[in-house]
Enzyme design. Structure first.
Site, PDB file in Angstrom:
ATOM      1  N   GLY A 240       1.633  49.216 -83.487  1.00 47.57           N
ATOM      2  CA  GLY A 240       3.033  49.275 -83.890  1.00 47.57           C
ATOM      3  C   GLY A 240       4.044  48.537 -83.047  1.00 47.57           C
ATOM      4  O   GLY A 240       5.198  48.419 -83.444  1.00 47.57           O
ATOM      5  N   ARG A 278      -0.279  43.226 -84.749  1.00 46.28           N
ATOM      6  CA  ARG A 278       0.740  42.185 -84.659  1.00 46.28           C
ATOM      7  C   ARG A 278       0.934  41.678 -83.222  1.00 46.28           C
ATOM      8  O   ARG A 278       1.094  40.479 -83.004  1.00 46.28           O
ATOM      9  CB  ARG A 278       2.056  42.775 -85.170  1.00 46.28           C
ATOM     10  CG  ARG A 278       3.167  41.785 -85.398  1.00 46.28           C
ATOM     11  CD  ARG A 278       4.471  42.505 -85.704  1.00 46.28           C
ATOM     12  NE  ARG A 278       4.373  43.579 -86.638  1.00 46.28           N
ATOM     13  CZ  ARG A 278       4.584  43.461 -87.957  1.00 46.28           C
ATOM     14  NH1 ARG A 278       4.939  42.305 -88.460  1.00 46.28           N
ATOM     15  NH2 ARG A 278       4.467  44.506 -88.740  1.00 46.28           N
ATOM     16  N   ARG A 314       5.142  37.850 -96.309  1.00 51.55           N
ATOM     17  CA  ARG A 314       6.075  38.712 -95.579  1.00 51.55           C
ATOM     18  C   ARG A 314       7.540  38.511 -95.963  1.00 51.55           C
ATOM     19  O   ARG A 314       8.257  39.488 -96.152  1.00 51.55           O
ATOM     20  CB  ARG A 314       5.876  38.575 -94.069  1.00 51.55           C
ATOM     21  CG  ARG A 314       4.434  38.868 -93.620  1.00 51.55           C
ATOM     22  CD  ARG A 314       4.283  39.026 -92.121  1.00 51.55           C
ATOM     23  NE  ARG A 314       4.964  40.215 -91.656  1.00 51.55           N
ATOM     24  CZ  ARG A 314       6.144  40.235 -91.081  1.00 51.55           C
ATOM     25  NH1 ARG A 314       6.759  39.094 -90.828  1.00 51.55           N
ATOM     26  NH2 ARG A 314       6.705  41.359 -90.732  1.00 51.55           N
ATOM     27  N   CYS A 344       6.433  30.173-108.979  1.00 54.16           N
ATOM     28  CA  CYS A 344       7.451  30.443-109.988  1.00 54.16           C
ATOM     29  C   CYS A 344       8.039  31.835-109.834  1.00 54.16           C
ATOM     30  O   CYS A 344       7.874  32.698-110.708  1.00 54.16           O
ATOM     31  CB  CYS A 344       6.843  30.251-111.374  1.00 54.16           C
ATOM     32  SG  CYS A 344       6.178  28.601-111.513  1.00 54.16           S
TER      33      CYS A 344
HETATM   34  N1  LLP Z   1      -3.130  51.399 -86.905  1.00 60.14           N
HETATM   35  C1  LLP Z   1      -2.825  51.825 -88.134  1.00 60.14           C
HETATM   36  C2  LLP Z   1      -3.336  53.132 -88.574  1.00 60.14           C
HETATM   37  C3  LLP Z   1      -2.045  51.027 -88.991  1.00 60.14           C
HETATM   38  O1  LLP Z   1      -1.746  51.471 -90.204  1.00 60.14           O
HETATM   39  C4  LLP Z   1      -1.568  49.773 -88.535  1.00 60.14           C
HETATM   40  C5  LLP Z   1      -0.764  48.912 -89.397  1.00 60.14           C
HETATM   41  C6  LLP Z   1      -1.916  49.353 -87.237  1.00 60.14           C
HETATM   42  C7  LLP Z   1      -2.691  50.192 -86.447  1.00 60.14           C
HETATM   43  C8  LLP Z   1      -1.477  48.044 -86.659  1.00 60.14           C
HETATM   44  O2  LLP Z   1      -0.106  47.987 -86.538  1.00 60.14           O
HETATM   45  P1  LLP Z   1       0.588  46.788 -85.734  1.00 60.14           P
HETATM   46  O3  LLP Z   1       0.191  46.920 -84.290  1.00 60.14           O
HETATM   47  O4  LLP Z   1       0.132  45.524 -86.306  1.00 60.14           O
HETATM   48  O5  LLP Z   1       2.035  47.029 -85.937  1.00 60.14           O
HETATM   49  N2  LLP Z   1       2.010  44.048 -93.577  1.00 60.14           N
HETATM   50  C9  LLP Z   1       3.073  44.527 -92.706  1.00 60.14           C
HETATM   51  C10 LLP Z   1       2.557  45.434 -91.615  1.00 60.14           C
HETATM   52  C11 LLP Z   1       1.767  46.613 -92.130  1.00 60.14           C
HETATM   53  C12 LLP Z   1       1.176  47.449 -91.034  1.00 60.14           C
HETATM   54  C13 LLP Z   1       0.220  48.448 -91.572  1.00 60.14           C
HETATM   55  N3  LLP Z   1      -0.441  49.243 -90.589  1.00 60.14           N
HETATM   56  C14 LLP Z   1       3.833  43.337 -92.147  1.00 60.14           C
HETATM   57  O6  LLP Z   1       3.490  42.207 -92.473  1.00 60.14           O
HETATM   58  O7  LLP Z   1       4.795  43.507 -91.410  1.00 60.14           O
END
Ligand code: LLP
Length: 421
Positions: A240, A278, A314, A344
């Site tokens: 996150g 991310r 995104r 489109c």
């Molecule tokens: N763990 C769980 C249970 C998750 O659901 C997620 C992301 C992560 C870890 C990894 O989160 P990160 O460290 O990447 O923030 N498609 C969206 C982001 C969706 C995230 C979903 N879950 C975007 O492009 O911003």
């Protein structure tokens, strides 16, 4: 722009490779990833956590390319997977089953069995029915499942409502109040082995305060279980952390996150699990695209790219900002343009009113911070082949996903026999 995407004599390079050379050799749109940046981001987080026992399980959904996963496997990463497909990828990339955590609200029985047979480290269980399904699958296969209960701390956070996962109104995790009963249920099952608690409240979180409150609730629950005589060997703190998408954007740094985690965890002696996606992959990749047309409109001018919302969803999905820069040496004073794709749909828009130097057909641009949730969310909408993916390491590069040819795409669709007769 990260250290590993930089300019030499005005031209944009990835490590020791000019992006223009990659576009000439392999075409566009193509994702380009930097090996050094992936490794650096992994190590920055690893160091921020300090000397505690930890497992950094890369969130495969952010970037599921096999070579990216194999690179992180070399760094010692595990994987956070959410489907049988991601599990297969993590294993194929050489991530040991003993470092794989399986998250998600909708694991099917087939996926649970695949995880059991592979011998994964942990299932993060998100509901009572999932718990019973896992117990039944484990009993039927004669295998034991390590289980963590994912709680919903009723604290949401994140860069956009659509990527917040911790509020009471969202589908993720079990309410804190119901967690102890579920933990006891895990213990009752012979085929299940209670190992811990898990939490993840959202993505692109730049402010640590909500995370710290959520973590506080989870560690308090662990202590309460301990007082009941139930040991909690592991706590999974999810992912996150936010990354900068725009110049000058500042968010909590990994070091501050490490300090906050240490404060929240206190004297918790067990294993901490992290699921960053991310943070590791986002700024390790760009999307390389060619300008098809410079189109003059009545009130605006448009730069029409050969990359579309199918390649990078995104902006269309979350109004996300991605910095856009010319790959070549900028010529002339910047002018405002809307940067769009060929699809489109009006939402096929990468940036409104961006100040870019004059560009014309054939020029190349880079869309930054595209290494996470870029290629992994790509689709073939408008029957466009998926973008290629290229991994750069020093002066070397490799095409780590080739662009499919149209015949391959068509071959997946046999005509119904009554239409073929
Ligand atoms: N763990 C769980 C249970 C998750 O659901 C997620 C992301 C992560 C870890 C990894 O989160 P990160 O460290 O990447 O923030 N498609 C969206 C982001 C969706 C995230 C979903 N879950 C975007 O492009 O911003």
């Amino acid at each position: 722009m990260t250290h590993f995407f930089h300019r030499r004599q005005g031209e944009l390079w990835c490590e020791d490779v000019p992006l223009a050379a990659l576009a000439r050799a392999w075409g566009t749109p193509s994702y380009v990833y930097s090996d050094a940046t992936l490794r650096r981001h992994f190590h920055v987080l690893d160091e921020a956590i300090g000397p505690r026992p930890r497992l950094i399980a890369f969130s495969v959904k952010a970037n599921s390319n096999l070579s990216v996963l194999a690179t992180l496997a070399q760094c010692g990463a595990g994987a956070d997977v959410v489907s049988g497909g991601e599990l297969a990828r993590a294993l194929a990339a050489g991530i040991p089953a003993g470092r794989i955590v399986f998250s998600g609200v909708g694991k099917t029985r087939a996926e649970l069995v695949a995880g059991l047979v592979a011998g994964i480290f942990q299932f993060n269980v998100e509901s009572a029915p999932e718990l019973e399904a896992l117990a039944a699958c484990a009993a039927a296969t004669g295998l034991r499942a390590s289980v963590a209960i994912r709680v919903n701390p009723d604290i949401g956070a994140g860069g956009h409502a659509k990527i917040s996962t911790g509020g009471a109104e969202v589908k993720f995790g079990v309410p804190m109040a119901e967690a102890p009963a579920l933990v006891r249920r895990v213990i009752e099952h012979q085929s299940l082995d209670f190992q811990g608690l898990a939490v993840h409240i959202g993505s692109q979180i730049g402010d640590l305060a909500p995370m710290e409150r959520a973590f506080g609730k989870v560690f308090a629950l662990a202590r309460a279980l301990g007082a009941e005589g139930i040991g909690v060997p592991r706590i999974d703190l999810g992912g996150g952390l936010a990354i900068p998408y725009d110049e000058g954007e500042t968010h909590a740094q990994p070091a501050a996150y490490g300090t906050m985690v240490a404060r929240a965890a206190g004297d918790f002696p067990g294993l901490l699990i992290f699921e960053p996606g991310r943070l590791i992959a986002g700024n390790s990749g760009i999307l390389l695209s060619e300008v098809i047309y410079f189109k003059r409109g009545e009130s605006r001018n448009f730069l029409v790219l050969d990359a579309g919302m199918n390649d990078l969803m995104r902006p269309a999905l979350y109004d996300a900002f991605h910095a856009i820069e010319p790959v070549g040496r900028p010529r002339g004073e910047p002018v405002p343009v809307d940067v769009v794709g060929p699809i489109c749909e009006t939402s096929d828009l990468f940036g409104e009113n961006r100040l870019l130097p004059p560009l014309e057909a054939g020029d190349l641009v880079a869309l930054f911070s595209a290494g996470a949730y870029g290629a992994s969310m790509g689709s073939e909408y408008n029957s466009r082949p998926l973008a290629a993916e290229i991994l750069v390491r020093g002066a070397e590069h490799a095409v780590v996903r080739r662009r499919p040819v149209l015949d391959e795409m068509l071959a997946r669709e046999p005509l119904a026999q009554w239409l073929a007769r």
